[in-house]
Design a protein around this motif. Structure first.
Motif, PDB file in Angstrom:
ATOM      1  N   LEU A  75      38.940  38.988  53.420  1.00  0.00           N
ATOM      2  CA  LEU A  75      38.739  38.293  52.154  1.00  0.00           C
ATOM      3  C   LEU A  75      40.023  37.581  51.734  1.00  0.00           C
ATOM      4  CD1 LEU A  75      36.928  41.115  50.137  1.00  0.00           C
ATOM      5  CD2 LEU A  75      35.859  39.119  51.155  1.00  0.00           C
ATOM      6  N   SER A  76      39.861  36.424  51.144  1.00  0.00           N
ATOM      7  CA  SER A  76      41.025  35.673  50.665  1.00  0.00           C
ATOM      8  C   SER A  76      41.574  36.317  49.391  1.00  0.00           C
ATOM      9  CB  SER A  76      40.637  34.226  50.377  1.00  0.00           C
ATOM     10  OG  SER A  76      39.817  34.155  49.223  1.00  0.00           O
ATOM     11  N   ASN A  77      42.845  36.011  49.088  1.00  0.00           N
ATOM     12  CA  ASN A  77      43.441  36.530  47.850  1.00  0.00           C
ATOM     13  C   ASN A  77      42.664  36.056  46.628  1.00  0.00           C
ATOM     14  OD1 ASN A  77      45.406  38.047  49.016  1.00  0.00           O
ATOM     15  ND2 ASN A  77      47.079  36.647  48.586  1.00  0.00           N
ATOM     16  N   GLU A  78      42.156  34.828  46.680  1.00  0.00           N
ATOM     17  CA  GLU A  78      41.381  34.287  45.560  1.00  0.00           C
ATOM     18  C   GLU A  78      40.108  35.100  45.352  1.00  0.00           C
ATOM     19  OE1 GLU A  78      38.964  30.227  44.695  1.00  0.00           O
ATOM     20  OE2 GLU A  78      41.030  29.978  45.399  1.00  0.00           O
ATOM     21  N   THR A  79      39.430  35.446  46.430  1.00  0.00           N
ATOM     22  CA  THR A  79      38.207  36.248  46.345  1.00  0.00           C
ATOM     23  C   THR A  79      38.524  37.639  45.818  1.00  0.00           C
ATOM     24  OG1 THR A  79      37.221  35.043  48.192  1.00  0.00           O
ATOM     25  CG2 THR A  79      36.243  37.176  47.630  1.00  0.00           C
ATOM     26  N   ILE A  80      39.590  38.240  46.352  1.00  0.00           N
ATOM     27  CA  ILE A  80      39.992  39.583  45.907  1.00  0.00           C
ATOM     28  C   ILE A  80      40.350  39.558  44.435  1.00  0.00           C
ATOM     29  CG2 ILE A  80      41.739  41.384  46.165  1.00  0.00           C
ATOM     30  CD1 ILE A  80      41.785  40.621  49.186  1.00  0.00           C
ATOM     31  N   PHE A  81      41.129  38.531  44.016  1.00  0.00           N
ATOM     32  CA  PHE A  81      41.500  38.423  42.607  1.00  0.00           C
ATOM     33  C   PHE A  81      40.255  38.288  41.734  1.00  0.00           C
ATOM     34  CE2 PHE A  81      42.577  35.931  38.821  1.00  0.00           C
ATOM     35  CZ  PHE A  81      43.499  36.785  38.256  1.00  0.00           C
ATOM     36  N   GLY A  82      39.309  37.470  42.173  1.00  0.00           N
ATOM     37  CA  GLY A  82      38.071  37.298  41.410  1.00  0.00           C
ATOM     38  C   GLY A  82      37.330  38.604  41.235  1.00  0.00           C
ATOM     39  N   LEU A  83      37.254  39.391  42.303  1.00  0.00           N
ATOM     40  CA  LEU A  83      36.567  40.682  42.225  1.00  0.00           C
ATOM     41  C   LEU A  83      37.304  41.654  41.309  1.00  0.00           C
ATOM     42  CD1 LEU A  83      35.641  41.128  45.987  1.00  0.00           C
ATOM     43  CD2 LEU A  83      34.068  40.604  44.119  1.00  0.00           C
ATOM     44  N   ILE A  84      38.617  41.739  41.484  1.00  0.00           N
ATOM     45  CA  ILE A  84      39.416  42.646  40.649  1.00  0.00           C
ATOM     46  C   ILE A  84      39.378  42.196  39.191  1.00  0.00           C
ATOM     47  CG2 ILE A  84      41.768  43.456  40.171  1.00  0.00           C
ATOM     48  CD1 ILE A  84      42.265  43.376  43.196  1.00  0.00           C
ATOM     49  N   ASN A  85      39.480  40.887  38.966  1.00  0.00           N
ATOM     50  CA  ASN A  85      39.498  40.357  37.605  1.00  0.00           C
ATOM     51  C   ASN A  85      38.168  40.561  36.887  1.00  0.00           C
ATOM     52  OD1 ASN A  85      41.021  39.028  35.547  1.00  0.00           O
ATOM     53  ND2 ASN A  85      39.790  37.219  35.890  1.00  0.00           N
ATOM     54  N   ASN A  86      37.081  40.696  37.626  1.00  0.00           N
ATOM     55  CA  ASN A  86      35.789  40.981  36.996  1.00  0.00           C
ATOM     56  C   ASN A  86      35.712  42.410  36.485  1.00  0.00           C
ATOM     57  OD1 ASN A  86      34.492  38.517  37.125  1.00  0.00           O
ATOM     58  ND2 ASN A  86      33.764  38.865  39.192  1.00  0.00           N
ATOM     59  N   LEU A 134      47.603  42.573  42.594  1.00  0.00           N
ATOM     60  CA  LEU A 134      47.752  41.596  43.672  1.00  0.00           C
ATOM     61  C   LEU A 134      49.216  41.356  44.043  1.00  0.00           C
ATOM     62  CD1 LEU A 134      44.993  38.946  42.985  1.00  0.00           C
ATOM     63  CD2 LEU A 134      45.145  40.547  44.879  1.00  0.00           C
ATOM     64  N   LYS A 135      50.098  41.360  43.050  1.00  0.00           N
ATOM     65  CA  LYS A 135      51.517  41.106  43.320  1.00  0.00           C
ATOM     66  C   LYS A 135      52.214  42.297  43.970  1.00  0.00           C
ATOM     67  CE  LYS A 135      52.218  37.786  39.594  1.00  0.00           C
ATOM     68  NZ  LYS A 135      52.782  37.596  38.246  1.00  0.00           N
ATOM     69  N   THR A 136      51.925  43.493  43.465  1.00  0.00           N
ATOM     70  CA  THR A 136      52.691  44.667  43.894  1.00  0.00           C
ATOM     71  C   THR A 136      51.869  45.691  44.673  1.00  0.00           C
ATOM     72  OG1 THR A 136      52.249  45.910  41.864  1.00  0.00           O
ATOM     73  CG2 THR A 136      54.169  44.437  41.856  1.00  0.00           C
ATOM     74  N   GLY A 137      50.557  45.557  44.626  1.00  0.00           N
ATOM     75  CA  GLY A 137      49.703  46.539  45.279  1.00  0.00           C
ATOM     76  C   GLY A 137      49.467  47.779  44.444  1.00  0.00           C
ATOM     77  N   LYS A 138      50.012  47.778  43.233  1.00  0.00           N
ATOM     78  CA  LYS A 138      49.816  48.931  42.343  1.00  0.00           C
ATOM     79  C   LYS A 138      49.861  48.454  40.889  1.00  0.00           C
ATOM     80  CE  LYS A 138      54.687  50.047  42.457  1.00  0.00           C
ATOM     81  NZ  LYS A 138      55.705  51.043  42.717  1.00  0.00           N
TER      82      LYS A 138
END
Length: 82
Positions: free
Chosen positions: A1-12, A23-27
């Motif tokens: 998965l791309s970072n954009e896709t991962i960010f979208g999922l996490i941001n939801n 996304l920046k630090t992994g924690k």
């Protein structure tokens, strides 16, 4: 998965600042707050209300409620935890 896709999922699921930290630090490091209010909603007889409705009917029934809640949160300057 791309970072954009991962960010979208996490941001939801999480507030934007938390998603960005992950996304920046992994924690994520929790941040202290002096004051916090938590509001929970329980729709009485939700199962009964939704049992015989289509998804479109359910969306049309709940959308005004959640739109109002979102507007009130913005007006109060509060943060909605998803």
């Amino acid at each position: 998965l791309s970072n954009e896709t991962i960010f979208g999922l996490i941001n939801n699921l999480l507030p934007r600042s938390v998603a960005e930290d992950i996304l920046k630090t992994g924690k994520f490091t929790s941040k202290p707050y002096d004051e916090v209010s938590v509001l929970f909603f329980d729709i009485v007889k939700y199962s009964d209300l939704t049992q015989d409705r289509t998804l479109d009917d359910l969306h049309n029934m709940l959308s005004p409620f959640f739109s109002t809640v979102d507007r009130l949160i913005l007006e109060a300057g509060a943060e909605k935890i998803k």
